[in-house]
Design a protein around this motif. Structure first.
Motif, PDB file in Angstrom:
ATOM      1  N   ASN A 180       1.341  -1.743 -20.978  1.00  0.00           N
ATOM      2  CA  ASN A 180       2.379  -0.535 -20.271  1.00  0.00           C
ATOM      3  C   ASN A 180       1.313  -0.077 -19.057  1.00  0.00           C
ATOM      4  O   ASN A 180       0.709   1.119 -19.559  1.00  0.00           O
ATOM      5  N   PRO A 181       1.255  -0.617 -18.027  1.00  0.00           N
ATOM      6  CA  PRO A 181       0.373   0.006 -16.978  1.00  0.00           C
ATOM      7  C   PRO A 181       0.915   1.828 -16.543  1.00  0.00           C
ATOM      8  O   PRO A 181       0.241   2.285 -15.711  1.00  0.00           O
ATOM      9  N   GLU A 182       1.970   2.338 -17.054  1.00  0.00           N
ATOM     10  CA  GLU A 182       2.326   3.597 -16.941  1.00  0.00           C
ATOM     11  C   GLU A 182       1.930   4.355 -18.052  1.00  0.00           C
ATOM     12  O   GLU A 182       2.194   5.686 -18.210  1.00  0.00           O
ATOM     13  N   ALA A 183       1.162   3.782 -19.277  1.00  0.00           N
ATOM     14  CA  ALA A 183       0.620   4.610 -20.323  1.00  0.00           C
ATOM     15  C   ALA A 183      -0.527   5.580 -20.030  1.00  0.00           C
ATOM     16  O   ALA A 183      -0.632   6.732 -20.686  1.00  0.00           O
ATOM     17  N   LEU A 184      -1.479   5.077 -19.403  1.00  0.00           N
ATOM     18  CA  LEU A 184      -2.741   5.758 -19.359  1.00  0.00           C
ATOM     19  C   LEU A 184      -2.779   6.844 -18.398  1.00  0.00           C
ATOM     20  O   LEU A 184      -2.205   6.717 -17.489  1.00  0.00           O
ATOM     21  N   MET A 185      -3.628   8.018 -19.022  1.00  0.00           N
ATOM     22  CA  MET A 185      -3.842   9.120 -18.121  1.00  0.00           C
ATOM     23  C   MET A 185      -5.048   9.576 -18.310  1.00  0.00           C
ATOM     24  O   MET A 185      -5.537   9.997 -19.295  1.00  0.00           O
ATOM     25  N   PHE A 186      -5.654   9.706 -17.210  1.00  0.00           N
ATOM     26  CA  PHE A 186      -7.207   9.922 -17.209  1.00  0.00           C
ATOM     27  C   PHE A 186      -7.476  11.368 -17.403  1.00  0.00           C
ATOM     28  O   PHE A 186      -6.635  12.245 -17.010  1.00  0.00           O
ATOM     29  N   ARG A 189       6.360   0.934 -26.699  1.00  0.00           N
ATOM     30  CA  ARG A 189       7.667   1.902 -26.813  1.00  0.00           C
ATOM     31  C   ARG A 189       7.612   3.080 -25.982  1.00  0.00           C
ATOM     32  O   ARG A 189       8.594   3.920 -26.323  1.00  0.00           O
ATOM     33  N   GLY A 190       6.770   2.918 -24.864  1.00  0.00           N
ATOM     34  CA  GLY A 190       6.555   4.207 -23.946  1.00  0.00           C
ATOM     35  C   GLY A 190       5.675   5.376 -24.362  1.00  0.00           C
ATOM     36  O   GLY A 190       5.791   6.243 -23.783  1.00  0.00           O
ATOM     37  N   VAL A 191       5.161   5.310 -25.354  1.00  0.00           N
ATOM     38  CA  VAL A 191       4.010   6.431 -25.856  1.00  0.00           C
ATOM     39  C   VAL A 191       2.777   6.540 -24.611  1.00  0.00           C
ATOM     40  O   VAL A 191       2.187   5.400 -24.289  1.00  0.00           O
ATOM     41  N   LYS A 192       2.482   7.476 -24.267  1.00  0.00           N
ATOM     42  CA  LYS A 192       1.458   7.722 -23.376  1.00  0.00           C
ATOM     43  C   LYS A 192       0.218   7.897 -24.190  1.00  0.00           C
ATOM     44  O   LYS A 192      -0.126   8.406 -25.166  1.00  0.00           O
ATOM     45  N   VAL A 193      -1.078   7.395 -23.457  1.00  0.00           N
ATOM     46  CA  VAL A 193      -2.427   7.517 -24.108  1.00  0.00           C
ATOM     47  C   VAL A 193      -3.356   7.969 -22.917  1.00  0.00           C
ATOM     48  O   VAL A 193      -3.386   7.703 -21.548  1.00  0.00           O
ATOM     49  N   LYS A 194      -3.982   9.215 -23.336  1.00  0.00           N
ATOM     50  CA  LYS A 194      -5.175   9.813 -22.622  1.00  0.00           C
ATOM     51  C   LYS A 194      -6.211   8.964 -22.381  1.00  0.00           C
ATOM     52  O   LYS A 194      -6.890   8.692 -23.703  1.00  0.00           O
ATOM     53  N   ALA A 195      -6.516   8.436 -21.390  1.00  0.00           N
ATOM     54  CA  ALA A 195      -7.935   7.968 -21.118  1.00  0.00           C
ATOM     55  C   ALA A 195      -9.031   8.905 -20.935  1.00  0.00           C
ATOM     56  O   ALA A 195      -9.545   9.269 -20.013  1.00  0.00           O
ATOM     57  N   THR A 196      -9.329   9.432 -22.292  1.00  0.00           N
ATOM     58  CA  THR A 196     -10.371  10.831 -22.165  1.00  0.00           C
ATOM     59  C   THR A 196     -10.960  10.610 -23.493  1.00  0.00           C
ATOM     60  O   THR A 196     -10.770   9.783 -24.311  1.00  0.00           O
ATOM     61  N   GLY A 197     -12.098  11.332 -23.548  1.00  0.00           N
ATOM     62  CA  GLY A 197     -13.066  11.599 -24.676  1.00  0.00           C
ATOM     63  C   GLY A 197     -13.573  10.343 -25.139  1.00  0.00           C
ATOM     64  O   GLY A 197     -13.931   9.891 -26.214  1.00  0.00           O
ATOM     65  N   PHE A 198     -14.048   9.540 -24.218  1.00  0.00           N
ATOM     66  CA  PHE A 198     -14.978   8.118 -24.338  1.00  0.00           C
ATOM     67  C   PHE A 198     -16.021   8.301 -25.479  1.00  0.00           C
ATOM     68  O   PHE A 198     -16.351   7.414 -26.204  1.00  0.00           O
ATOM     69  N   GLY A 199     -16.553   9.537 -25.077  1.00  0.00           N
ATOM     70  CA  GLY A 199     -17.767   9.789 -26.202  1.00  0.00           C
ATOM     71  C   GLY A 199     -17.377  10.032 -27.451  1.00  0.00           C
ATOM     72  O   GLY A 199     -18.351  10.015 -28.451  1.00  0.00           O
ATOM     73  N   ARG A 200     -16.183  10.068 -27.897  1.00  0.00           N
ATOM     74  CA  ARG A 200     -15.687  10.331 -29.070  1.00  0.00           C
ATOM     75  C   ARG A 200     -15.363   9.225 -29.900  1.00  0.00           C
ATOM     76  O   ARG A 200     -15.136   9.172 -31.048  1.00  0.00           O
ATOM     77  N   CYS A 201     -14.997   8.083 -29.042  1.00  0.00           N
ATOM     78  CA  CYS A 201     -14.397   6.949 -29.699  1.00  0.00           C
ATOM     79  C   CYS A 201     -15.360   6.009 -30.412  1.00  0.00           C
ATOM     80  O   CYS A 201     -16.441   5.828 -29.998  1.00  0.00           O
ATOM     81  N   ASP A 202     -14.986   5.495 -31.534  1.00  0.00           N
ATOM     82  CA  ASP A 202     -15.465   4.269 -32.326  1.00  0.00           C
ATOM     83  C   ASP A 202     -15.045   2.991 -31.965  1.00  0.00           C
ATOM     84  O   ASP A 202     -14.861   2.326 -32.808  1.00  0.00           O
ATOM     85  N   THR A 243      -8.513  -1.434 -15.572  1.00  0.00           N
ATOM     86  CA  THR A 243      -6.957  -1.113 -15.438  1.00  0.00           C
ATOM     87  C   THR A 243      -6.415  -1.969 -14.258  1.00  0.00           C
ATOM     88  O   THR A 243      -6.082  -1.481 -13.398  1.00  0.00           O
ATOM     89  N   ALA A 244      -6.508  -3.112 -14.515  1.00  0.00           N
ATOM     90  CA  ALA A 244      -6.015  -3.925 -13.284  1.00  0.00           C
ATOM     91  C   ALA A 244      -4.562  -3.978 -12.910  1.00  0.00           C
ATOM     92  O   ALA A 244      -4.252  -3.946 -11.718  1.00  0.00           O
ATOM     93  N   LYS A 245      -3.621  -3.504 -13.872  1.00  0.00           N
ATOM     94  CA  LYS A 245      -2.212  -3.187 -13.609  1.00  0.00           C
ATOM     95  C   LYS A 245      -2.124  -1.776 -12.864  1.00  0.00           C
ATOM     96  O   LYS A 245      -1.324  -1.754 -11.847  1.00  0.00           O
ATOM     97  N   SER A 246      -2.658  -0.844 -13.476  1.00  0.00           N
ATOM     98  CA  SER A 246      -2.351   0.484 -13.382  1.00  0.00           C
ATOM     99  C   SER A 246      -3.001   1.066 -12.020  1.00  0.00           C
ATOM    100  O   SER A 246      -2.625   1.890 -11.278  1.00  0.00           O
ATOM    101  N   ALA A 247      -4.533   0.446 -12.165  1.00  0.00           N
ATOM    102  CA  ALA A 247      -5.340   0.840 -11.002  1.00  0.00           C
ATOM    103  C   ALA A 247      -5.245   2.549 -10.895  1.00  0.00           C
ATOM    104  O   ALA A 247      -5.732   3.128 -12.078  1.00  0.00           O
ATOM    105  N   LEU A 248      -5.012   2.894  -9.840  1.00  0.00           N
ATOM    106  CA  LEU A 248      -5.323   4.377  -9.415  1.00  0.00           C
ATOM    107  C   LEU A 248      -4.134   5.299  -9.938  1.00  0.00           C
ATOM    108  O   LEU A 248      -4.386   6.617 -10.232  1.00  0.00           O
TER     109      LEU A 248
END
Length: 266
Positions: A207-213, A180-193, A238-243
């Motif tokens: 959604n290939p427009e969702a991730l933000m490094f 539904r269009g919510v963005k997700v930060k590709a950040t804090g990998f060391g925090r994730c379980d 991230t095969a769809k969004s790539a760069l």
């Protein structure tokens, strides 16, 4: 910080999540915790090998409602950088508009650590700041807590969620929001379980427009700090969004008037 074989992104990488903690500005202990200082100079030295040319400086729980440090940081970092702040619900419109003129672009609700306005004010504030100046809301919240929030978040005009939502529990709710269009930060990998590679791949597929490094530097309280391997992992899964996850998705979110699609130089 190893930069081996990092991609050559036209315009440079955009760091969608970083913190600046500078001497001389207010800090509030959070559950007894105060971070070490991490200045603009410290940040620039750490990310120089990555080719970062812009980013979002995010207010932490220990910075409360203070913007003085943030305005100082943005002035030092330059026009490629924007700010994400925490505001009380009664902040006057003219104050928000003034902050917008100085480079702030979003308001943060920190459900994980506190230090921000109460979540009961989320909808009202999200609608107000978006109508005033196009800002969005950013949430530091675990996926396990999204079930009770997802209908609200889905009807807001613009939302992002920090650090992949942190938890494997509730990840399907995050994907529902991504649809539904919510963005997700590709950040804090060391925090994730959760399985970070799988999470990145599944978000990208929806959604290939969702991730933000982002680097999440200086990674306060994180079990593992950022490394350039996190950039490689983002690209590999991230095969769809790539760069796009490294630059243009975030530019479109934070600086839509300057948005230009990133490309690999030959």
């Amino acid at each position: 910080m190893d930069s081996t074989a990092l991609p050559d992104v036209e315009g440079g990488l955009f760091d969608a999540h970083l913190h600046i903690i500078a001497p001389g500005f207010p800090l509030i202990p959070n559950q007894g915790y105060l971070p070490d200082f991490f200045t603009v100079d410290d940040y620039l030295a750490r990310v120089r090998p990555l080719g970062i040319t812009g980013g979002a400086v995010v207010s932490g729980s220990f910075q409360g409602f203070d913007q003085t440090y943030l305005l100082d940081a943005l002035a030092r970092l330059g026009p490629g950088f924007v700010g994400v702040t925490q505001l009380p619900a009664d902040t006057p419109d003219d104050v928000i508009l003034d902050l917008d003129s100085k480079g702030l672009r979003a308001v943060r609700f920190n459900l994980q650590r506190g230090g921000s306005e109460d979540v009961s004010q989320l909808e009202r504030m999200a609608l107000r700041v978006h109508e005033l100046c196009g800002w969005h809301v950013e949430l530091y919240v675990a996926n396990r807590h999204l079930a009770g929030l997802r209908d609200l978040l889905a009807r807001l005009p613009k939302v992002s969620i920090d650090h992949l939502g942190l938890t494997a529990e509730g990840f399907d709710d995050l994907l529902w929001l991504v649809e539904r269009g919510v963005k997700v930060k590709a950040t804090g990998f060391g925090r994730c379980d959760l399985d970070v590679a799988e999470a990145l791949s599944r978000i990208d597929a929806v959604n290939p427009e969702a991730l933000m490094f982002g680097t999440d530097l200086p990674c306060t309280r994180a079990p593992r700090e950022f490394s350039s391997d996190d950039v490689h992992l983002t690209l590999a899964t991230t095969a769809k969004s790539a760069l796009a996850a490294l630059r243009s998705n975030a530019l479109k979110c934070y600086l839509p008037n300057r948005y230009s699609r990133s490309r690999v130089r030959p």
